[in-house]
Motif scaffolding. Structure first.
Motif, short mmCIF file in Angstrom:
data_model
loop_
_atom_site.label_atom_id
_atom_site.label_comp_id
_atom_site.label_asym_id
_atom_site.label_seq_id
_atom_site.Cartn_x
_atom_site.Cartn_y
_atom_site.Cartn_z
N ASP A 112 39.22 60.31 68.67
CA ASP A 112 38.39 59.74 67.54
C ASP A 112 37.64 58.69 67.87
OD1 ASP A 112 38.57 62.03 65.86
OD2 ASP A 112 40.16 61.47 65.01
N ASP A 115 35.17 59.46 70.56
CA ASP A 115 33.85 60.12 69.96
C ASP A 115 33.11 59.11 69.32
OD1 ASP A 115 35.10 62.46 70.74
OD2 ASP A 115 35.60 62.97 68.69
N TYR A 116 33.61 58.07 68.51
CA TYR A 116 32.88 57.27 67.75
C TYR A 116 32.17 56.15 68.65
CZ TYR A 116 31.80 55.51 63.06
OH TYR A 116 31.20 54.93 61.87
N VAL A 118 30.87 57.04 71.58
CA VAL A 118 29.68 57.58 72.01
C VAL A 118 28.70 57.69 71.03
CG1 VAL A 118 28.82 59.62 73.02
CG2 VAL A 118 31.04 58.94 73.66
N ALA A 119 28.98 58.04 69.78
CA ALA A 119 28.06 57.99 68.78
C ALA A 119 27.35 56.55 68.60
CB ALA A 119 29.01 58.55 67.34
N ALA A 291 36.49 54.06 63.21
CA ALA A 291 36.39 54.80 64.51
C ALA A 291 37.48 55.79 64.71
CB ALA A 291 36.30 53.94 65.79
#
Lengths: 339, 339
Positions: A112, A115-116, A118-119, A291
């Motif tokens: 997670d 992922d965050y 990258v976002a 995040a």
């Protein structure tokens, strides 16, 4: 009253002290109740303070501080089960001195957090949140096309701390066509990405710096003024580690003066307070330390906490893998990249 | 005056008519000037309308319509070089009838569009833009932790249109641990992802639907009410294709009633107008049709346009690869996934 307390039925189970600030929720208890007698002084203050001296295991909720003073009240304590990736809120030196093991969230949050990160990165480069504000503010029909952003592909990404989070970040960004390099406490034999000896050299050879190392005395303000200068005026900083890893005052100055390209920040030095200057900038994405916050990661966290507590009460080794996680049992030194 | 016109020196180069609405900028001309004599009627109206009938090549800027009426004024036209991924603004049937080739942006925009689709998806699942608003609005110190988002990993992602953009989306999301399936005009022998026969079956077996197919008569409103029902109330729709691929009126209703989990929309049915109801929702990320807008993609677009125009003027085949792109020379049928 007793019927309202799920613990009343489980008094024969091993006791785990819940350690939390009153303001911290405790969202991960659901499955713990079936395995342990959870003692939460916030909701059920013990009748005698002496009870604390019989406690062997403590579950530390979020970043609740575990200080020497905390430990003085818990003379039988043998394990602190942390529920966050970082353990900077726990007095590790004193735990080591008292021979108390400390575990963290293992890899429960790694995906997670990655992922965050990258976002946040695409969000900064392509101005996703700023574009959203542009549309919601009704500016599109009036002002026309939104200004160009910058492509993610082919960017040189430097990862500060190639632990479980950093490795997941690398895996994702490789699929976008980025090149990856890293600085960690030491070079990793199993990793083929280029390694730099320090944060400044990494920054000088990167377009983007992703900060996901643990916060320790050595890593505080590891993203210093010199690192920002080395990264350059088009450079982007993403921080999903801990606020104090970045010299926030310097960062604000660099961003306000246009000496950095942008920043994506999930963590801050003085949470929940965020420097006002950052809220004026469209090349910055701000996020309230969330995040790792998904129902899925909390489930994974319960797996890790239950596995470590069960191992402890069964006298099994704490470095047992649980849901892919490895508990960190002191005195094993903390890895720069484990945060 | 002549000195201000770079074309005055290049009058012997092949002539290319720039076709654009006055409101459309033309940011990709820089390198074209060295290869072609660019005739832009917006800035330099020709002295005689008869000149248009000598034009063999037209460069269509963005979604400027190329209608039968346009073609009636260009009796010598042999090629329309489009500068967007989609060609829904060009009357393809009439071009085919008149034996006029049509090319698009090839893969120049594919990576940027895919990056943006991923950012929109994480943005919806993890509420990145909404979190940014939360911090900027000063709510963090007052209201505490932001509500949980949802993990991207292990989500079942259905891709509508597995062309160059869809393939790049798949490559990226596989690295996040998503499972991929698709519907395209036809099953692709070279692809191992599960294929569904239609959009409803794909939606019924997906948590997320990513719309990146070309807009044609067959694909208009391909994301229908029935597809939304099949996707379910936690389902997420990402659209980086064209607005009319989604039945927007239905989408707004589903989102307002909580019958979908969220949406990330770069395109709309009536751009630049966005339904007001969407601006009230935190599970929606809105973007002003900018998924492909980076300096890097415009450079790549110039590569494609120059290669196709040079091929045309040299009587070479138009399906020459330029920067990895393949020109689409009619009457080759358009692939559902090429948009």
């Amino acid at each position: 009253m007793a019927a309202q307390n799920p613990n009343s039925l489980n008094i024969d189970l091993p006791t785990v002290l819940i350690h939390r600030l009153p303001s911290f929720n405790f969202p991960i208890a659901a499955r713990l109740f079936t395995h342990f007698h959870l003692l939460d002084p916030i909701t059920s203050p013990p009748t005698s303070p002496a009870l604390f001296h019989s406690i062997r295991a403590l579950l530390c909720v979020g970043p609740t501080p575990v200080t020497s003073d905390t430990l003085n009240h818990l003379s039988s304590l043998q394990i602190v089960v942390g529920t966050s990736a970082g353990v900077d809120h726990i007095d590790l030196a004193d735990c080591r001195r008292r021979n108390i093991a400390v575990t963290n969230a293992g890899t429960a949050f790694s995906e997670d957090a990655a992922d965050y990160a990258v976002a946040l990165l695409i969000g900064v480069l392509r101005r996703v949140s700023a574009s959203d504000r542009y549309v919601r503010g009704g500016f599109w029909p009036v002002n026309g096309d939104y200004p160009l952003g910058f492509k993610l592909g082919a960017k040189r990404v430097g990862i500060l701390g190639l632990g479980s989070i950093g490795s997941e970040v690398a895996k994702r960004l490789a699929a976008f066509g980025c090149s990856i390099a890293y600085f960690s406490r030491k070079k990793k034999a199993s990793v083929s990405f280029p390694y730099y000896e320090n944060a400044i050299d990494l920054a000088a050879n990167s377009d983007v710096l992703i900060v996901c190392c643990a916060l320790t005395d050595e890593t505080q303000h590891i993203v210093s003024k010199d690192v920002m200068v080395a990264l350059g005026k088009e450079g982007v900083i993403i921080n999903v580690g801990r606020g104090p890893l970045v010299d926030e005052k310097q960062l604000v100055g660099f961003l306000v003066r246009g000496e950095l390209g942008g920043a994506g920040l999930d963590v801050f030095e003085n949470e929940p307070n965020v420097p006002k200057e950052l809220c004026e900038l469209d090349n910055v994405v701000l996020s309230p330390h969330c995040a790792v916050l998904t129902p899925e990661s909390f489930e994974a966290l319960q797996d890790v906490a239950i596995a470590n507590l069960k191992a402890f009460f069964s006298n099994r080794p704490l470095d047992k893998a649980a849901n892919g996680a490895h508990a960190l049992a002191l005195p094993v030194p903390f890895n720069l990249g484990s945060g």
